[in-house]
Design a protein around this motif. Sequence first.
Motif, short mmCIF file in Angstrom:
data_model
loop_
_atom_site.label_atom_id
_atom_site.label_comp_id
_atom_site.label_asym_id
_atom_site.label_seq_id
_atom_site.Cartn_x
_atom_site.Cartn_y
_atom_site.Cartn_z
N GLU A 29 72.63 -26.23 34.69
CA GLU A 29 73.59 -25.99 35.77
C GLU A 29 73.81 -24.49 35.98
OE1 GLU A 29 78.06 -27.39 37.08
OE2 GLU A 29 77.52 -27.41 34.97
N GLY A 30 73.79 -23.73 34.88
CA GLY A 30 74.04 -22.29 34.94
C GLY A 30 73.06 -21.54 35.82
N TRP A 31 71.78 -21.90 35.78
CA TRP A 31 70.80 -21.19 36.62
C TRP A 31 70.48 -21.94 37.90
CZ3 TRP A 31 66.28 -23.83 37.35
CH2 TRP A 31 65.90 -24.77 36.37
N LEU A 32 70.66 -23.26 37.94
CA LEU A 32 70.42 -24.00 39.17
C LEU A 32 71.40 -23.59 40.27
CD1 LEU A 32 69.68 -27.65 37.98
CD2 LEU A 32 68.15 -26.18 39.32
N LYS A 33 72.62 -23.27 39.89
CA LYS A 33 73.60 -22.86 40.91
C LYS A 33 73.17 -21.55 41.58
CE LYS A 33 76.97 -20.56 37.92
NZ LYS A 33 78.33 -20.60 37.41
N SER A 67 54.52 -23.63 31.77
CA SER A 67 55.54 -24.59 31.35
C SER A 67 56.91 -24.25 31.96
CB SER A 67 55.63 -24.61 29.83
OG SER A 67 56.67 -25.45 29.40
N GLU A 68 57.25 -22.97 31.98
CA GLU A 68 58.53 -22.53 32.56
C GLU A 68 58.57 -22.83 34.06
OE1 GLU A 68 62.15 -20.33 31.23
OE2 GLU A 68 60.64 -21.59 30.31
N ARG A 69 57.45 -22.58 34.75
CA ARG A 69 57.38 -22.88 36.18
C ARG A 69 57.54 -24.37 36.43
NH1 ARG A 69 51.76 -22.40 38.99
NH2 ARG A 69 51.46 -23.93 37.37
N ASN A 70 56.88 -25.20 35.63
CA ASN A 70 56.98 -26.65 35.81
C ASN A 70 58.39 -27.15 35.55
OD1 ASN A 70 54.28 -26.71 36.46
ND2 ASN A 70 53.61 -27.35 34.42
N PHE A 71 59.03 -26.62 34.50
CA PHE A 71 60.41 -27.00 34.20
C PHE A 71 61.32 -26.61 35.38
CE2 PHE A 71 64.61 -26.07 32.34
CZ PHE A 71 64.90 -27.32 31.81
N PHE A 72 61.15 -25.39 35.89
CA PHE A 72 61.94 -24.93 37.03
C PHE A 72 61.77 -25.88 38.21
CE2 PHE A 72 62.25 -22.66 41.03
CZ PHE A 72 63.47 -22.02 40.91
N ASN A 73 60.53 -26.16 38.58
CA ASN A 73 60.25 -27.04 39.72
C ASN A 73 60.85 -28.43 39.54
OD1 ASN A 73 58.86 -25.90 41.94
ND2 ASN A 73 57.06 -25.63 40.66
N ASN A 74 60.68 -28.99 38.36
CA ASN A 74 61.20 -30.34 38.09
C ASN A 74 62.72 -30.39 38.23
OD1 ASN A 74 58.64 -31.34 37.65
ND2 ASN A 74 58.75 -31.09 35.43
N LYS A 75 63.42 -29.41 37.70
CA LYS A 75 64.89 -29.40 37.76
C LYS A 75 65.39 -29.14 39.18
CE LYS A 75 65.51 -30.66 33.68
NZ LYS A 75 65.92 -32.06 33.47
N VAL A 76 64.71 -28.27 39.92
CA VAL A 76 65.10 -28.04 41.32
C VAL A 76 64.90 -29.34 42.11
CG1 VAL A 76 64.46 -26.83 43.46
CG2 VAL A 76 64.75 -25.55 41.33
N ASN A 77 63.76 -30.00 41.93
CA ASN A 77 63.50 -31.26 42.64
C ASN A 77 64.53 -32.33 42.28
OD1 ASN A 77 61.25 -30.28 43.97
ND2 ASN A 77 59.82 -31.05 42.43
N GLU A 78 64.98 -32.33 41.06
CA GLU A 78 65.91 -33.35 40.57
C GLU A 78 67.35 -33.10 41.01
OE1 GLU A 78 67.35 -34.97 36.16
OE2 GLU A 78 65.54 -33.77 36.33
N HIS A 79 67.75 -31.84 41.16
CA HIS A 79 69.17 -31.54 41.32
C HIS A 79 69.59 -30.82 42.61
CE1 HIS A 79 70.16 -32.88 37.28
NE2 HIS A 79 69.12 -32.19 36.83
N ILE A 80 68.65 -30.31 43.40
CA ILE A 80 69.04 -29.52 44.58
C ILE A 80 68.51 -30.17 45.85
CG2 ILE A 80 68.89 -27.27 45.71
CD1 ILE A 80 68.89 -25.98 43.00
N PHE A 81 69.45 -30.38 46.81
CA PHE A 81 69.14 -31.09 48.05
C PHE A 81 69.73 -30.36 49.25
CE2 PHE A 81 69.85 -33.95 44.51
CZ PHE A 81 68.63 -34.57 44.40
N TYR A 119 74.68 -32.30 39.86
CA TYR A 119 74.44 -32.26 38.42
C TYR A 119 75.45 -33.16 37.74
CZ TYR A 119 73.45 -30.41 33.80
OH TYR A 119 73.10 -30.30 32.47
N LYS A 120 74.97 -34.03 36.86
CA LYS A 120 75.80 -35.04 36.20
C LYS A 120 76.57 -35.85 37.24
CE LYS A 120 76.12 -32.79 31.75
NZ LYS A 120 76.94 -32.23 30.70
N ASN A 121 75.89 -36.14 38.32
CA ASN A 121 76.40 -36.95 39.42
C ASN A 121 77.56 -36.31 40.18
OD1 ASN A 121 75.19 -39.16 40.48
ND2 ASN A 121 76.53 -40.65 39.51
#
Length: 161
Positions: A29-33, A67-81, A119-121
């Motif tokens: 959440e800290g960096w996704l925001k 790996s860092e790029r893939n993690f970034f992409n996965n979390k953005v896809n999962e949490h940002i709309f 994040y966390k619904n």
Amino acid sequence: MYLDEIVNAPNLESKDFEVKQRLDRENVEGWLKTVAGFANAEGGTFLIGVEDATHKLIGFDRKAADSERNFFNNKVNEHIFPRPSMSIDFISYENNGRVLFILSIQIKESSIKPVIMKYKNIPSIYMRRDGFTNGATYEEIIEMSIKSQKIQFDMVDTDVI
């Protein structure tokens, strides 16, 4: 080695520039925001692999950078709309005979606003200002909605009859 030795970058984080040493897996959440905040504001550059306070290059080897790029992409896809428009590049540099990489992510201002981080619904709307990312104000949310370029197809002006 320091960031200003390989790229022309500001000395301090600003409304359109942020650095992180690593993506925190425990506190995404800290960096996704920051990503959502850039998209809701005027866009920005997010560098990963650079120490916050000093801008010392930490970097990644090739496998860890991927790996860092893939993690970034996965979390953005999962949490940002909706997903912000962005490009991810690797900046390479040599340190003690080793080739290392930092991630350079260019996040564009979204044409569809507000961009929401869920994040966390819990949905949240962030705005990037003066080197910090905070929750958007009520007034900013209204302004984003009004200025959003998403217009219904039947409301678009046209010369065709």
